[in-house]
Design a protein around this motif. Structure first.
Motif, mmCIF file in Angstrom:
data_model
loop_
_atom_site.group_PDB
_atom_site.id
_atom_site.type_symbol
_atom_site.label_atom_id
_atom_site.label_comp_id
_atom_site.label_asym_id
_atom_site.label_seq_id
_atom_site.Cartn_x
_atom_site.Cartn_y
_atom_site.Cartn_z
ATOM 1 N N ASN A 1 -4.892 8.893 -2.148
ATOM 2 C CA ASN A 1 -3.551 9.031 -2.024
ATOM 3 C C ASN A 1 -3.312 9.254 -3.464
ATOM 4 O OD1 ASN A 1 -3.498 6.554 -3.810
ATOM 5 N ND2 ASN A 1 -2.396 5.383 -2.402
ATOM 6 N N LEU A 2 -1.841 9.253 -3.909
ATOM 7 C CA LEU A 2 -1.697 9.724 -5.225
ATOM 8 C C LEU A 2 -2.269 8.956 -6.204
ATOM 9 C CD1 LEU A 2 2.254 9.473 -5.637
ATOM 10 C CD2 LEU A 2 0.977 7.937 -4.337
ATOM 11 N N ASP A 3 -2.515 7.782 -6.062
ATOM 12 C CA ASP A 3 -3.130 6.862 -7.154
ATOM 13 C C ASP A 3 -4.670 6.764 -6.726
ATOM 14 O OD1 ASP A 3 -0.510 6.423 -8.007
ATOM 15 O OD2 ASP A 3 -0.143 4.998 -6.608
ATOM 16 N N SER A 4 -5.130 7.684 -6.379
ATOM 17 C CA SER A 4 -6.746 7.805 -5.855
ATOM 18 C C SER A 4 -7.199 6.771 -4.769
ATOM 19 C CB SER A 4 -7.540 7.694 -7.338
ATOM 20 O OG SER A 4 -6.896 8.612 -7.949
ATOM 21 N N TRP B 1 5.819 5.072 0.644
ATOM 22 C CA TRP B 1 5.323 6.724 0.859
ATOM 23 C C TRP B 1 6.298 7.590 0.095
ATOM 24 C CZ3 TRP B 1 6.506 9.908 5.905
ATOM 25 C CH2 TRP B 1 5.731 11.070 5.967
ATOM 26 N N HIS B 2 5.464 8.053 -1.266
ATOM 27 C CA HIS B 2 5.919 8.820 -1.874
ATOM 28 C C HIS B 2 5.592 10.219 -1.591
ATOM 29 C CE1 HIS B 2 5.836 5.148 -4.819
ATOM 30 N NE2 HIS B 2 6.541 5.889 -5.366
ATOM 31 N N LEU B 3 6.130 10.662 -0.433
ATOM 32 C CA LEU B 3 5.536 11.913 0.092
ATOM 33 C C LEU B 3 6.263 12.950 -0.687
ATOM 34 C CD1 LEU B 3 7.910 12.396 3.124
ATOM 35 C CD2 LEU B 3 8.519 10.811 1.414
ATOM 36 N N MET C 1 -5.558 1.654 -17.621
ATOM 37 C CA MET C 1 -5.235 2.530 -18.726
ATOM 38 C C MET C 1 -4.731 3.711 -18.022
ATOM 39 S SD MET C 1 -5.365 1.238 -21.628
ATOM 40 C CE MET C 1 -6.183 -0.369 -21.952
ATOM 41 N N LYS C 2 -3.747 3.996 -18.488
ATOM 42 C CA LYS C 2 -3.060 5.501 -18.161
ATOM 43 C C LYS C 2 -3.725 6.689 -19.177
ATOM 44 C CE LYS C 2 0.315 5.698 -15.746
ATOM 45 N NZ LYS C 2 0.316 5.703 -14.384
ATOM 46 N N PRO C 3 -3.545 7.966 -18.703
ATOM 47 C CA PRO C 3 -4.169 8.944 -19.336
ATOM 48 C C PRO C 3 -3.824 8.738 -20.754
ATOM 49 C CG PRO C 3 -3.514 9.834 -17.514
ATOM 50 C CD PRO C 3 -3.013 8.274 -17.528
ATOM 51 N N ALA D 1 6.764 13.978 -5.000
ATOM 52 C CA ALA D 1 8.045 13.446 -4.537
ATOM 53 C C ALA D 1 9.278 13.173 -5.796
ATOM 54 C CB ALA D 1 7.903 11.801 -4.167
ATOM 55 N N TRP D 2 8.586 13.514 -7.012
ATOM 56 C CA TRP D 2 9.508 13.374 -8.114
ATOM 57 C C TRP D 2 10.153 14.889 -8.318
ATOM 58 C CZ3 TRP D 2 5.322 10.638 -7.657
ATOM 59 C CH2 TRP D 2 5.542 9.003 -8.085
ATOM 60 N N ASN D 3 9.995 15.758 -7.409
ATOM 61 C CA ASN D 3 10.793 17.171 -7.334
ATOM 62 C C ASN D 3 11.941 16.985 -6.604
ATOM 63 O OD1 ASN D 3 10.217 20.384 -6.178
ATOM 64 N ND2 ASN D 3 10.873 19.967 -8.134
ATOM 65 N N TRP E 1 0.803 -1.130 0.119
ATOM 66 C CA TRP E 1 -0.092 -0.086 -0.038
ATOM 67 C C TRP E 1 0.931 1.108 0.029
ATOM 68 C CZ3 TRP E 1 -4.880 -0.910 -1.166
ATOM 69 C CH2 TRP E 1 -5.427 -2.219 -0.852
ATOM 70 N N GLU E 2 0.208 2.546 -0.011
ATOM 71 C CA GLU E 2 1.053 3.597 -0.489
ATOM 72 C C GLU E 2 0.338 4.623 0.366
ATOM 73 O OE1 GLU E 2 3.917 4.888 -2.072
ATOM 74 O OE2 GLU E 2 2.872 6.747 -1.566
ATOM 75 N N LEU E 3 1.021 5.479 1.053
ATOM 76 C CA LEU E 3 0.745 6.750 1.625
ATOM 77 C C LEU E 3 0.836 8.211 0.908
ATOM 78 C CD1 LEU E 3 1.234 5.576 5.164
ATOM 79 C CD2 LEU E 3 -0.758 5.132 4.000
ATOM 80 N N PRO F 1 -1.670 0.685 -21.053
ATOM 81 C CA PRO F 1 -2.056 0.040 -20.098
ATOM 82 C C PRO F 1 -0.847 -0.283 -19.103
ATOM 83 C CG PRO F 1 -1.827 -1.503 -21.765
ATOM 84 C CD PRO F 1 -1.673 -0.050 -22.327
ATOM 85 N N GLU F 2 -0.942 -0.048 -17.782
ATOM 86 C CA GLU F 2 0.080 -0.154 -16.782
ATOM 87 C C GLU F 2 -0.191 -1.331 -15.976
ATOM 88 O OE1 GLU F 2 1.094 2.925 -14.182
ATOM 89 O OE2 GLU F 2 2.857 1.920 -13.360
ATOM 90 N N TYR F 3 0.563 -2.279 -16.026
ATOM 91 C CA TYR F 3 0.206 -3.811 -15.169
ATOM 92 C C TYR F 3 1.517 -4.301 -14.961
ATOM 93 C CZ TYR F 3 -0.255 -5.993 -19.429
ATOM 94 O OH TYR F 3 -0.081 -6.692 -20.694
ATOM 95 N N GLY G 1 5.105 -7.391 -6.770
ATOM 96 C CA GLY G 1 4.699 -6.777 -8.191
ATOM 97 C C GLY G 1 4.237 -5.488 -8.059
ATOM 98 N N TRP G 2 4.370 -4.707 -8.876
ATOM 99 C CA TRP G 2 3.898 -3.305 -8.603
ATOM 100 C C TRP G 2 2.475 -3.297 -9.210
ATOM 101 C CZ3 TRP G 2 4.657 -0.299 -5.197
ATOM 102 C CH2 TRP G 2 4.462 1.232 -5.221
ATOM 103 N N ARG G 3 1.814 -2.118 -9.288
ATOM 104 C CA ARG G 3 0.213 -2.051 -9.038
ATOM 105 C C ARG G 3 -0.122 -2.274 -10.668
ATOM 106 N NH1 ARG G 3 -2.045 3.395 -9.641
ATOM 107 N NH2 ARG G 3 -0.809 4.519 -11.040
ATOM 108 N N ASN G 4 -1.262 -2.952 -10.793
ATOM 109 C CA ASN G 4 -2.038 -2.874 -12.024
ATOM 110 C C ASN G 4 -2.907 -1.658 -12.219
ATOM 111 O OD1 ASN G 4 -0.872 -5.346 -12.465
ATOM 112 N ND2 ASN G 4 -2.901 -6.627 -12.577
HETATM 113 C C1 BMA Z 1 4.802 4.530 -10.250
HETATM 114 C C2 BMA Z 1 3.592 4.533 -11.105
HETATM 115 C C3 BMA Z 1 2.641 5.539 -10.748
HETATM 116 C C4 BMA Z 1 2.350 6.025 -9.479
HETATM 117 C C5 BMA Z 1 3.598 5.570 -8.390
HETATM 118 C C6 BMA Z 1 3.315 5.672 -7.001
HETATM 119 O O1 BMA Z 1 5.543 3.637 -10.319
HETATM 120 O O2 BMA Z 1 2.618 3.233 -10.823
HETATM 121 O O3 BMA Z 1 1.480 5.720 -11.745
HETATM 122 O O4 BMA Z 1 1.843 6.965 -9.219
HETATM 123 O O5 BMA Z 1 4.198 4.635 -8.931
HETATM 124 O O6 BMA Z 1 2.389 4.490 -6.493
#
Ligand code: BMA
Length: 390
Positions: free
Chosen positions: A116-119, A143-145, A347-349, A154-156, A104-106, A353-355, A341-344
């Motif tokens: 969260n950042l993934d809704s 936690w992608h704070l 469909m991305k904007p 977090a990507w800044n 899970w992600e906070l 697809p991301e899975y 395994g990361w999230r399924n």
């Molecule tokens: C990344 C992607 C993004 C997501 C981020 C945080 O790898 O999956 O779409 O926002 O992880 O969960």
């Protein structure tokens, strides 16, 4: 002179006393030996960890000698083409079973967002965490704070961010207020008996990459270590949170020195891992890369007595035999606790697809069932039997 009768009575009583003493002695010995066995339980970095957390820590160490647990990020929240359907999971759609580890992600909890950042709504997340735990599964949280200095994501990777949140820095109080919110969330994770749900907390992940504000060249090793130690100490000693195991994790790495460059010390870490995505590299190259990194990780874990894990991965799911032909092949050569395994995401904007794990009908689904059935891999049903919290 004493009569025979009274003599026999006395010796009988003496014998009884003897037997009693013997019983007390034996009971004492049993207690002594079993307390010895109990004290063989190893302690995680938090010496005041809850019983369930200590048990999880010890059981993870034992279980890794038998096989590897399979995990999936956001598994119970959504999958390819669905969201929040009670009891559903892409892994379950394909295998009939849930994963053993739930990620899970906070991100955005720190700014009081309800999702969260993934809704994923935080309230929903809490109840899904409880569901996974009650089934006997393992919970890990990343936690992608946001960047506390710039207020961006977090990507800044703005220069000076880590320094700004260390004690004495201009954003130190803000960072503490974020940790307070994190602590409140953790404190709301309780099982049905009121016990805290143990969590493998994985902050500041992919720490050797340059994309996050805490990563790579964006801070010095000394700053990173201080940030880690402050964070653990604040949660554990100030906020009195005692149901966390702490996971230190890099991205791909090329040497032991690189892996350990920012390692904060054995007393601050329980799980060590790395994240790896195959992307476009051929299977042979992926196998060679991951094999080397897992070997180094296992060596370090052995020396430091930590739990090794593949904290995030993504493979080549265009290859219908990837799970057994590539992934299991390399996992079979190693003894690591879990793979996540990361999230399924769906469909991305952009329409792509991301899975990272199969869904029903996906080309690797049949091979994933073979992977599921392999002796070496553990899913929910396997770990429920292991009673990891007892
Ligand atoms: C990344 C992607 C993004 C997501 C981020 C945080 O790898 O999956 O779409 O926002 O992880 O969960």
């Amino acid at each position: 002179m004493e009569s025979y009768q009274s003599f026999y009575k006395k010796t009988g009583r003496a014998a009884m006393k003897c037997t009693k003493r013997y019983e007390i002695f034996v009971t004492g010995m049993i207690l002594f030996i079993s307390s010895g066995v109990a004290s063989q339980q190893e302690m995680p970095s938090d010496k005041s960890a809850t019983k369930e957390t200590i048990n999880l820590y010890n059981n993870l160490k034992k279980l890794k000698t038998k096989g590897v647990m399979f995990g999936h990020q956001d598994d119970l929240a959504y999958g390819m083409g669905w969201k929040y359907e009670e009891g559903r999971s892409d892994i379950k759609d394909v295998t009939g079973d849930y994963p053993a580890v739930y990620g899970w992600e906070l991100g955005r909890l720190e700014i009081d967002n309800p999702v969260n950042l993934d809704s994923v709504p935080f309230d929903k997340m809490k109840s899904l965490i409880k569901k996974g735990y009650e089934r006997g599964g393992v919970i890990t949280i990343s936690w992608h704070l946001n960047n506390p200095l710039t207020g961006k994501t977090a990507w800044n990777p703005a220069e000076g961010t880590v320094a700004s949140i260390l004690p004495g820095g201009s954003k130190h109080d803000l960072y503490k207020s974020w940790l307070d919110k994190l602590a409140s969330f953790m404190n709301e994770l309780k099982g049905s008996k009121g016990e805290f749900i143990p969590v493998i907390f994985r902050p500041f992940h992919e720490l050797n990459g340059n994309w996050f504000w805490w990563g790579g060249k964006n801070c010095t090793p000394d700053e990173f270590k201080k940030l880690w130690q402050f964070t653990v100490s604040y949660l554990r000693d100030e906020k009195k949170i005692h149901h966390l195991l702490y996971a230190y994790n890099t991205d791909r790495y090329s040497s032991r020195e690189e892996y350990l460059e920012k390692y904060p010390g054995d007393e601050w870490v329980d799980v060590i891992g790395f994240d790896i995505y195959q992307r476009n590299s051929p299977n042979e190259k992926f196998i060679a890369d991951i094999d080397k990194m897992l070997s180094t990780l296992e060596n370090i874990a052995g020396e430091k007595n930590k739990i090794p894990a593949l904290t995030e991965f993504g493979g080549n799911l265009a290859d219908s035999n990837w799970w057994t032909g590539t992934f299991l092949k390399v996992l079979s050569e190693h003894k690591i606790s879990y793979v996540l395994g990361w999230r399924n995401a769906g469909m991305k904007p952009g329409g792509q697809p991301e899975y990272y794990v199969p869904y029903k009908g996906q080309v690797t689904a049949a091979d994933f069932v073979r992977f599921y059935k392999a002796d070496k891999t553990f899913f929910q049903k396997d770990v429920s039997k292991e009673k990891l919290y007892q």
